[in-house]
Write an enzyme that holds these catalytic residues in place. Structure first.
Site, short mmCIF file in Angstrom:
data_model
loop_
_atom_site.label_atom_id
_atom_site.label_comp_id
_atom_site.label_asym_id
_atom_site.label_seq_id
_atom_site.Cartn_x
_atom_site.Cartn_y
_atom_site.Cartn_z
N HIS A 1 -22.87 15.97 -21.01
CA HIS A 1 -21.57 15.45 -21.19
C HIS A 1 -21.08 13.96 -21.86
O HIS A 1 -22.09 13.53 -21.98
CB HIS A 1 -20.49 15.05 -19.77
CG HIS A 1 -20.26 16.03 -18.93
ND1 HIS A 1 -19.41 16.06 -17.28
CD2 HIS A 1 -20.47 17.59 -18.91
CE1 HIS A 1 -19.52 17.36 -17.34
NE2 HIS A 1 -20.35 18.25 -17.62
N GLU B 1 -20.43 10.96 -21.09
CA GLU B 1 -20.89 9.72 -20.31
C GLU B 1 -22.74 9.96 -20.58
O GLU B 1 -23.08 8.71 -20.81
CB GLU B 1 -20.37 9.64 -19.00
CG GLU B 1 -18.71 9.78 -18.46
CD GLU B 1 -18.55 11.28 -18.95
OE1 GLU B 1 -18.20 12.33 -19.37
OE2 GLU B 1 -17.19 12.02 -17.64
N CYS C 1 -16.87 13.29 -14.03
CA CYS C 1 -17.09 14.34 -12.79
C CYS C 1 -17.93 14.25 -11.99
O CYS C 1 -18.68 12.80 -12.45
CB CYS C 1 -18.03 15.85 -13.76
SG CYS C 1 -18.95 15.65 -14.06
N CYS D 1 -21.69 13.30 -13.36
CA CYS D 1 -21.96 12.07 -13.85
C CYS D 1 -21.40 10.71 -13.20
O CYS D 1 -21.79 9.72 -13.28
CB CYS D 1 -20.49 11.96 -15.17
SG CYS D 1 -21.20 13.04 -16.60
#
Ligand SMILES: Nc1ccn([C@H]2C[C@H](O)[C@@H](COP(=O)(O)OP(=O)(O)OP(=O)(O)O)O2)c(=O)n1
Length: 260
Positions: A140, A142, A168, A171
């Protein structure tokens, strides 16, 4: 005229300012970020960003989300691009980067930074894995921004994450563990459980200040601020006519990812 005078000579200094403004406008258009009526507001919609040194201004926050949205175009996910940038307000009085913030890191959803071309399969190669998680090797935005940051996150500094999609459940603990204190994001997919990826923890995060990109709550409108979140892409929920360029794709092909 020597280069030394370039910044002070009035004609060139005006030109520079005009060019800076132009680049700002072009970046906003390319990122699909509305110029007016939208911004980051606290998730309870009651308060706008206070004029407090603790927070960044709407202008700077908008600038940072434009950066994140432009980064999202670099995605390696064939469907959805997500971008993230991390900035910190340092202790030093010296003003360096955007809005006197220090750049910490940035990333987009892609194979881990530094991986080589075709090092990972694009999709899981077994059918049952594919149903569970299609792009397991794509990490992801992040995660890329936190893992491959160029500076440490210091506990005594206010550190802000700007990310174009709601963080999510995988994360959220990473963001908290990394020491990020402020999240600026959109509410796309928030509170959804989509099987291989869920977005339920963001709402329960208590120790981090959260700002959601949305229509200015103080502007009365027939459209609910929560529905019109000002974001552009396949999850956009604002009425189609409000922004003509709602579906902004990286390329003019059918398979192009949308930026989320
Ligand atoms: N905070 C987030 C949320 C998601 N992603 C990435 C992971 C995936 O590469 C991509 C898409 O995430 P989702 O599966 O939630 O999005 P979609 O619903 O659009 O995809 P699909 O329709 O395939 O389920 O975005 C990310 O980098 N950062």
């Amino acid at each position: 005229m020597g280069l030394g005078n370039f910044c002070v000579e009035p004609y060139f200094s005006n030109l520079r300012n005009n060019m800076t403004e132009l680049v700002g406008v072009l970046a906003a258009v390319a990122a699909g970020v509305p110029q007016h009526h939208y911004g980051f507001y606290r998730e309870n919609f009651a308060s706008t960003l206070p004029p407090d040194a603790k927070y960044v201004s709407q202008e700077v926050a908008r600038h940072c989300i434009i950066q994140a949205r432009l980064l999202a175009y670099r995605t390696e996910d064939p469907k959805v691009g997500v971008g993230a940038v991390i900035w910190a307000r340092g202790q030093s009085a010296v003003c360096r980067g955007t809005g006197c913030l220090d750049f910490v890191g940035c990333g987009y959803n892609a194979y881990p930074a530094g991986s080589h071309y075709a090092e990972y399969p694009q999709m899981d190669n077994k059918q049952e894995d594919r149903q569970r998680r299609k792009y397991r090797y794509i990490i992801h935005a992040e995660q890329n921004a936190i893992t491959f940051r160029s500076q440490n996150i210091k506990p005594d500094e206010l550190t802000m994450l700007f990310v174009t999609k709601c963080p999510c459940d995988e994360c959220v603990p990473l963001i908290r563990g990394a020491g990020i204190t402020h999240i600026y994001t959109s509410d796309h997919d928030r509170d959804k459980d989509k099987g291989d990826i869920s977005y339920l923890r963001f709402s329960t995060l208590k120790d981090i200040s959260k700002f959601v990109w949305q229509r200015n709550p103080s502007i009365s409108s027939g459209t609910s601020s929560h529905l019109a979140n000002g974001c552009i892409g396949k999850h956009s929920r604002q009425p189609e006519q409000e922004y003509g360029n709602k579906k902004l794709c990286t390329k003019n092909t059918r398979a192009s990812p949308t930026v989320s």
